[in-house]
Design a protein around this motif. Structure first.
Motif, PDB file in Angstrom:
ATOM      1  N   VAL A 149       0.836  -1.199   0.000  1.00 49.80           N
ATOM      2  CA  VAL A 149       0.000   0.000   0.000  1.00 49.80           C
ATOM      3  C   VAL A 149       0.874   1.253   0.000  1.00 49.80           C
ATOM      4  N   ALA A 150       1.923   1.239   0.836  1.00 51.52           N
ATOM      5  CA  ALA A 150       2.842   2.377   0.878  1.00 51.52           C
ATOM      6  C   ALA A 150       3.493   2.597  -0.491  1.00 51.52           C
ATOM      7  N   LEU A 151       3.834   1.499  -1.165  1.00 49.03           N
ATOM      8  CA  LEU A 151       4.412   1.604  -2.495  1.00 49.03           C
ATOM      9  C   LEU A 151       3.385   2.155  -3.482  1.00 49.03           C
ATOM     10  N   ALA A 152       2.135   1.669  -3.390  1.00 46.03           N
ATOM     11  CA  ALA A 152       1.080   2.162  -4.278  1.00 46.03           C
ATOM     12  C   ALA A 152       0.866   3.657  -4.088  1.00 46.03           C
ATOM     13  N   ARG A 153       0.892   4.111  -2.823  1.00 45.85           N
ATOM     14  CA  ARG A 153       0.724   5.542  -2.554  1.00 45.85           C
ATOM     15  C   ARG A 153       1.860   6.352  -3.169  1.00 45.85           C
ATOM     16  N   ALA A 154       3.076   5.813  -3.090  1.00 46.19           N
ATOM     17  CA  ALA A 154       4.220   6.517  -3.689  1.00 46.19           C
ATOM     18  C   ALA A 154       4.118   6.555  -5.213  1.00 46.19           C
ATOM     19  N   LEU A 155       3.566   5.496  -5.807  1.00 51.48           N
ATOM     20  CA  LEU A 155       3.458   5.420  -7.270  1.00 51.48           C
ATOM     21  C   LEU A 155       2.293   6.238  -7.828  1.00 51.48           C
ATOM     22  N   ALA A 156       1.277   6.487  -7.005  1.00 48.94           N
ATOM     23  CA  ALA A 156       0.040   7.089  -7.489  1.00 48.94           C
ATOM     24  C   ALA A 156       0.235   8.406  -8.245  1.00 48.94           C
ATOM     25  N   PRO A 157       1.081   9.324  -7.785  1.00 48.05           N
ATOM     26  CA  PRO A 157       1.257  10.591  -8.527  1.00 48.05           C
ATOM     27  C   PRO A 157       2.156  10.468  -9.763  1.00 48.05           C
ATOM     28  N   GLU A 158       2.580   9.226 -10.074  1.00 51.20           N
ATOM     29  CA  GLU A 158       3.505   8.975 -11.191  1.00 51.20           C
ATOM     30  C   GLU A 158       4.763   9.836 -11.078  1.00 51.20           C
ATOM     31  N   PRO A 159       5.486   9.661  -9.961  1.00 49.12           N
ATOM     32  CA  PRO A 159       6.658  10.508  -9.715  1.00 49.12           C
ATOM     33  C   PRO A 159       7.826  10.151 -10.618  1.00 49.12           C
ATOM     34  N   ARG A 160       8.709  11.124 -10.778  1.00 46.40           N
ATOM     35  CA  ARG A 160       9.923  10.885 -11.545  1.00 46.40           C
ATOM     36  C   ARG A 160      10.911  10.042 -10.761  1.00 46.40           C
ATOM     37  N   ILE A 161      10.859  10.153  -9.417  1.00 42.46           N
ATOM     38  CA  ILE A 161      11.777   9.387  -8.582  1.00 42.46           C
ATOM     39  C   ILE A 161      11.060   8.919  -7.325  1.00 42.46           C
ATOM     40  N   ILE A 162      11.404   7.706  -6.876  1.00 46.05           N
ATOM     41  CA  ILE A 162      10.869   7.141  -5.644  1.00 46.05           C
ATOM     42  C   ILE A 162      12.032   6.942  -4.679  1.00 46.05           C
ATOM     43  N   LEU A 163      11.845   7.426  -3.449  1.00 47.27           N
ATOM     44  CA  LEU A 163      12.851   7.303  -2.394  1.00 47.27           C
ATOM     45  C   LEU A 163      12.332   6.336  -1.342  1.00 47.27           C
ATOM     46  N   MET A 164      13.138   5.319  -0.995  1.00 51.61           N
ATOM     47  CA  MET A 164      12.707   4.254  -0.092  1.00 51.61           C
ATOM     48  C   MET A 164      13.728   4.096   1.036  1.00 51.61           C
ATOM     49  N   ASP A 165      13.240   4.207   2.278  1.00 55.29           N
ATOM     50  CA  ASP A 165      14.125   4.118   3.439  1.00 55.29           C
ATOM     51  C   ASP A 165      13.885   2.802   4.170  1.00 55.29           C
ATOM     52  N   GLU A 166      14.784   1.839   4.004  1.00 55.96           N
ATOM     53  CA  GLU A 166      14.682   0.525   4.659  1.00 55.96           C
ATOM     54  C   GLU A 166      13.258  -0.037   4.546  1.00 55.96           C
ATOM     55  N   PRO A 167      12.716  -0.153   3.331  1.00 59.48           N
ATOM     56  CA  PRO A 167      11.282  -0.455   3.187  1.00 59.48           C
ATOM     57  C   PRO A 167      10.877  -1.861   3.605  1.00 59.48           C
ATOM     58  N   PHE A 168      11.835  -2.785   3.732  1.00 58.21           N
ATOM     59  CA  PHE A 168      11.470  -4.170   4.054  1.00 58.21           C
ATOM     60  C   PHE A 168      11.920  -4.603   5.449  1.00 58.21           C
ATOM     61  N   SER A 169      12.479  -3.686   6.222  1.00 53.29           N
ATOM     62  CA  SER A 169      13.114  -4.071   7.483  1.00 53.29           C
ATOM     63  C   SER A 169      12.113  -4.570   8.522  1.00 53.29           C
ATOM     64  N   GLY A 170      10.839  -4.173   8.402  1.00 52.09           N
ATOM     65  CA  GLY A 170       9.854  -4.595   9.379  1.00 52.09           C
ATOM     66  C   GLY A 170       9.221  -5.944   9.088  1.00 52.09           C
ATOM     67  N   LEU A 171       9.648  -6.604   8.019  1.00 48.20           N
ATOM     68  CA  LEU A 171       9.058  -7.885   7.625  1.00 48.20           C
ATOM     69  C   LEU A 171       9.942  -9.042   8.070  1.00 48.20           C
ATOM     70  N   ASP A 172       9.329 -10.193   8.337  1.00 50.39           N
ATOM     71  CA  ASP A 172      10.141 -11.354   8.686  1.00 50.39           C
ATOM     72  C   ASP A 172      10.874 -11.851   7.444  1.00 50.39           C
ATOM     73  N   ALA A 173      11.886 -12.684   7.634  1.00 50.28           N
ATOM     74  CA  ALA A 173      12.835 -13.028   6.569  1.00 50.28           C
ATOM     75  C   ALA A 173      12.152 -13.625   5.348  1.00 50.28           C
ATOM     76  N   ARG A 174      11.244 -14.588   5.552  1.00 48.85           N
ATOM     77  CA  ARG A 174      10.619 -15.252   4.403  1.00 48.85           C
ATOM     78  C   ARG A 174       9.715 -14.289   3.648  1.00 48.85           C
ATOM     79  N   LEU A 175       8.923 -13.500   4.366  1.00 43.03           N
ATOM     80  CA  LEU A 175       8.032 -12.542   3.722  1.00 43.03           C
ATOM     81  C   LEU A 175       8.839 -11.460   3.013  1.00 43.03           C
ATOM     82  N   ARG A 176       9.952 -11.056   3.625  1.00 42.24           N
ATOM     83  CA  ARG A 176      10.785 -10.008   3.039  1.00 42.24           C
ATOM     84  C   ARG A 176      11.253 -10.406   1.643  1.00 42.24           C
ATOM     85  N   GLU A 177      11.649 -11.652   1.457  1.00 43.15           N
ATOM     86  CA  GLU A 177      12.129 -12.100   0.151  1.00 43.15           C
ATOM     87  C   GLU A 177      11.050 -11.983  -0.915  1.00 43.15           C
TER      88      GLU A 177
END
Length: 357
Positions: A149-177
């Protein structure tokens, strides 16, 4: 230093300096991200990577240098364009979703006037595979779904650049992959430039077209994942991409003599201190024969796709030199067994001692 010429820059940081009080955070940073390119800032905590991302976003000023988006200066000393005017998407570590809003309203929040909001929300939800969740609330979704959802919100305005700060760190190892794999495909289809921060080398290698390794506010090496792994410029970079064996020695006759063999000093000064860095997978073990190098097994552990063997040269050299070898599949020699070592020298690197710590 970089071994890959960047594409036409969407984002360009030039000579950027930033400090928190008297503590330098970023020192002379040069960085480019091209259209459709995924660049990962990689490094330990406190190396300046998140500060660099915040500077790119317009959340931090600079003391020197400049930031350009599509050739327009948006940050320089004393001047900073706010994030909402930069045509960029932000994905934070905690996702920053509004708990009282539905998923559709979270995504629609911040879309500019005049946009077909309903159509755009529907399109990005389809893009991230969450079309059935438009009316749900964040607490009703799993961590992986919230990340999308966070990614969809970032994509919605069709930005020229997307900045991501440790976007997968809160997920467990298997889900993260699985989530990062899906995210990579979504980002590539979007054609946006992407700058992502991570401290996980494997994650950076999975996601990035280029990796920028940072330490103490500056760039140690900039290049493709394979070039950084196969041609690190120093022991810090080599060690950041996994466990390594470190052997000390001095240059004599243009070489460094170690318990695992003699290695070319690569032009290091005669008599100088050197460190030989060897990846665990460079040590191929065999219980047969009497190879030039014999090591004793301290412990063997099956790790799934590979086996990790703890070794020492204490019985053959009298030195308490402990080593790790990583063998494919199941290879579990008994504790105390002697093993012959055949070395893959393409995974052996010699650096000045001060550059390998």
């Amino acid at each position: 230093m970089s071994d890959l010429a960047p594409k036409t820059p969407v984002l360009q940081l030039t000579g950027v300096h930033h400090s928190y009080g008297d503590t330098p955070a970023v020192r002379g940073l040069d960085l480019s991200v091209g259209a459709g390119e995924v660049v990962c800032l990689l490094g330990p905590s406190g190396c300046g990577k998140t500060t660099a991302l915040r500077i790119a976003a317009g959340l931090e000023p600079v003391r020197a240098g400049s930031v350009e988006l599509d050739g327009v200066i948006v940050t320089r000393p004393g001047e900073i364009m706010p994030p909402e005017n930069r045509n960029l998407g932000l994905v934070f570590q905690d996702y920053a979703l509004f708990p009282h809003m539905t998923i559709a309203k979270n995504i629609a929040f911040g879309l500019p006037r005049g946009v077909d909001t309903a159509g755009r929300v529907k399109a990005v939800l389809e893009q991230v595979g969450l079309s059935d969740y438009a009316g749900a609330y964040p607490h009703e979704l799993s961590g992986g779904q919230q990340q999308r959802v966070a990614l969809a919100r970032a994509l919605a305005p069709e930005p020229r650049i997307i900045l991501m700060d440790e976007p997968f760190s809160g997920l467990d190892a298997r889900l993260r992959e699985s989530v990062r794999d899906r995210t990579l495909h979504i980002l590539k289809r979007s054609k946006s430039a992407v700058l992502m921060v991570t401290h996980d080398a494997e994650e950076a290698m999975h996601m990035a077209d280029r990796i920028v390794v940072m330490r103490q506010g500056h760039v140690e090496q900039d290049g493709t994942p394979d070039s950084l792994y196969l041609r690190p410029v120093n022991g810090f970079v080599a060690g950041f991409f996994g466990d390594v064996n470190r052997l000390s020695g001095r240059v004599s006759g243009g070489a460094v003599d170690t318990p695992l063999g003699v290695f070319d000093a690569n032009g290091l000064p005669e008599g100088g201190a050197a460190q030989v860095v060897i990846r665990p997978e460079a040590l191929a073990l065999s219980g047969e024969g009497s190879g030039a190098v014999q090591v004793k097994v301290l412990a063997s552990r099956m790790l799934g796709r590979t086996s990790l063997i703890h070794l020492c040269t204490c019985q053959t050299t009298g030195q308490e030199l402990h080593l790790h070898a990583r063998m494919p599949g199941r290879y579990l020699p008994d504790e105390g067994a002697m093993q012959s070592v055949k070395l893959d020298r393409s995974q052996v690197f010699v650096f000045p001692a001060e550059g390998a710590t």
